[in-house]
Motif scaffolding. Structure first.
Motif, PDB file in Angstrom:
ATOM      1  N   TYR A 187      12.175   2.411  -4.757  1.00  0.00           N
ATOM      2  CA  TYR A 187      11.495   3.692  -4.635  1.00  0.00           C
ATOM      3  C   TYR A 187      12.098   4.553  -3.528  1.00  0.00           C
ATOM      4  O   TYR A 187      12.131   5.784  -3.647  1.00  0.00           O
ATOM      5  CB  TYR A 187       9.999   3.470  -4.392  1.00  0.00           C
ATOM      6  N   ARG A 211       0.835  -1.215   0.000  1.00  0.00           N
ATOM      7  CA  ARG A 211       0.000   0.000   0.000  1.00  0.00           C
ATOM      8  C   ARG A 211       0.864   1.258   0.000  1.00  0.00           C
ATOM      9  O   ARG A 211       0.515   2.260  -0.632  1.00  0.00           O
ATOM     10  CB  ARG A 211      -0.956  -0.020   1.193  1.00  0.00           C
ATOM     11  N   ARG A 212       1.998   1.210   0.685  1.00  0.00           N
ATOM     12  CA  ARG A 212       2.899   2.364   0.669  1.00  0.00           C
ATOM     13  C   ARG A 212       3.524   2.522  -0.713  1.00  0.00           C
ATOM     14  O   ARG A 212       3.707   3.645  -1.203  1.00  0.00           O
ATOM     15  CB  ARG A 212       3.979   2.196   1.731  1.00  0.00           C
ATOM     16  N   GLY A 265       1.818   9.324  -6.216  1.00  0.00           N
ATOM     17  CA  GLY A 265       2.337  10.674  -6.012  1.00  0.00           C
ATOM     18  C   GLY A 265       2.788  11.002  -4.610  1.00  0.00           C
ATOM     19  O   GLY A 265       3.400  12.054  -4.386  1.00  0.00           O
ATOM     20  N   ASP A 266       2.515  10.142  -3.627  1.00  0.00           N
ATOM     21  CA  ASP A 266       2.937  10.392  -2.249  1.00  0.00           C
ATOM     22  C   ASP A 266       4.363   9.877  -2.066  1.00  0.00           C
ATOM     23  O   ASP A 266       4.596   8.809  -1.504  1.00  0.00           O
ATOM     24  CB  ASP A 266       1.990   9.699  -1.266  1.00  0.00           C
ATOM     25  N   HIS A 267       5.342  10.633  -2.538  1.00  0.00           N
ATOM     26  CA  HIS A 267       6.727  10.171  -2.527  1.00  0.00           C
ATOM     27  C   HIS A 267       7.348  10.212  -1.139  1.00  0.00           C
ATOM     28  O   HIS A 267       8.153   9.348  -0.796  1.00  0.00           O
ATOM     29  CB  HIS A 267       7.551  11.012  -3.505  1.00  0.00           C
ATOM     30  N   ALA A 268       6.987  11.190  -0.339  1.00  0.00           N
ATOM     31  CA  ALA A 268       7.608  11.322   0.979  1.00  0.00           C
ATOM     32  C   ALA A 268       7.253  10.149   1.885  1.00  0.00           C
ATOM     33  O   ALA A 268       8.051   9.736   2.732  1.00  0.00           O
ATOM     34  CB  ALA A 268       7.195  12.637   1.631  1.00  0.00           C
ATOM     35  N   GLY A 269       6.070   9.578   1.720  1.00  0.00           N
ATOM     36  CA  GLY A 269       5.626   8.508   2.593  1.00  0.00           C
ATOM     37  C   GLY A 269       6.474   7.253   2.514  1.00  0.00           C
ATOM     38  O   GLY A 269       6.478   6.448   3.451  1.00  0.00           O
ATOM     39  N   ALA A 311       0.958   4.070  -2.880  1.00  0.00           N
ATOM     40  CA  ALA A 311       0.837   5.498  -2.577  1.00  0.00           C
ATOM     41  C   ALA A 311       1.951   6.281  -3.247  1.00  0.00           C
ATOM     42  O   ALA A 311       1.731   7.382  -3.770  1.00  0.00           O
ATOM     43  CB  ALA A 311       0.859   5.716  -1.063  1.00  0.00           C
ATOM     44  N   TYR A 312       3.160   5.705  -3.246  1.00  0.00           N
ATOM     45  CA  TYR A 312       4.282   6.352  -3.924  1.00  0.00           C
ATOM     46  C   TYR A 312       3.974   6.507  -5.411  1.00  0.00           C
ATOM     47  O   TYR A 312       4.182   7.576  -6.002  1.00  0.00           O
ATOM     48  CB  TYR A 312       5.552   5.530  -3.739  1.00  0.00           C
ATOM     49  N   ASP A 362       8.811   6.727   5.461  1.00  0.00           N
ATOM     50  CA  ASP A 362       8.247   6.570   6.802  1.00  0.00           C
ATOM     51  C   ASP A 362       9.000   5.465   7.562  1.00  0.00           C
ATOM     52  O   ASP A 362       9.082   4.328   7.094  1.00  0.00           O
ATOM     53  CB  ASP A 362       6.770   6.190   6.674  1.00  0.00           C
TER      54      ASP A 362
END
Length: 205
Positions: free
Chosen positions: A63, A13-14, A21-25, A17-18, A28
């Motif tokens: 990633y 799921r992470r 477009g959620d690259h910073a996550g 998300a990447y 985590d």
């Protein structure tokens, strides 16, 4: 759902998300902890993982490397190289052409990992395959930074050397197996549960 499947789902799921477009996550720390745990409990046997586990961990490291600054990404790139290299070569879904070309460039044109040679030696009893495993694992370790994949390679080398000792009786192989096993344990943080699993690897006592 098994613990391994739950961890695969969490890390996947992470990754999704990447890709959305959620690259910073992807950086985590909680996901890194889940990836460590997946590496620990997802093995079929020491050094052998199902493709679905390797697939998730390889893309996670790939990633992460894409997000980290140039001076900080080498560890993740190295680990992605090793993990992708353990995947079945013939499946284009787990290693797209662009990634394959990059990995081939980094590994000098070969995708035959030490872990694959070790598995072949275990399945066939072929002494030549065992020699290839020891040589490849030694070469891979020279380029791997400290971290979970290095610990895995060290555990595999300890196993290969112990098997070679069992077959040939050379005390030097046993001594090197013990050293590799101990270094595999030291390569992990003191609070990492994977240490217990690596303690059981032949040659690590």
């Amino acid at each position: 759902m098994s613990k391994v499947d739950q961890l695969i789902d969490t890390v996947s799921r992470r990754i999704q998300a990447y890709e959305a477009g959620d690259h910073a996550g992807i950086l985590d720390p909680a996901i890194m902890a889940d990836a460590w745990e997946l590496l620990r409990c997802g093995a079929l046997s020491p050094g052998r993982y199902p493709p679905k586990v390797l697939h998730v961990l390889a893309w996670y490291r790939w990633y992460r490397a894409a997000v980290l600054p140039p001076g900080e990404r080498e560890t993740d790139l190295q680990e992605a190289v090793v993990l992708f290299g353990l995947l079945p070569d013939a499946d284009p879904l787990v290693m797209p052409a662009g990634v394959r070309a990059y990995l081939l460039k980094r590994t000098g044109g070969g995708m035959d990992s030490g872990a694959k040679w070790l598995e072949r030696a275990a399945n066939t009893g072929d002494p030549a395959a065992l020699e290839h495993a020891v040589a490849r694992l030694t070469t891979e370790l020279a380029a791997l930074p400290s971290g979970p994949v290095r610990a895995l390679a060290l555990a595999n080398l300890a196993t290969a050397l112990r098997v070679r000792f069992d077959r040939g009786g050379d005390e030097a192989d046993l001594e090197m197996a013990v050293r590799a096993g101990r270094e595999a344990v030291r390569s992990c943080p003191h609070d990492h549960a994977g240490r217990a699993r690596r303690r059981a690897t032949p040659g690590s006592a």
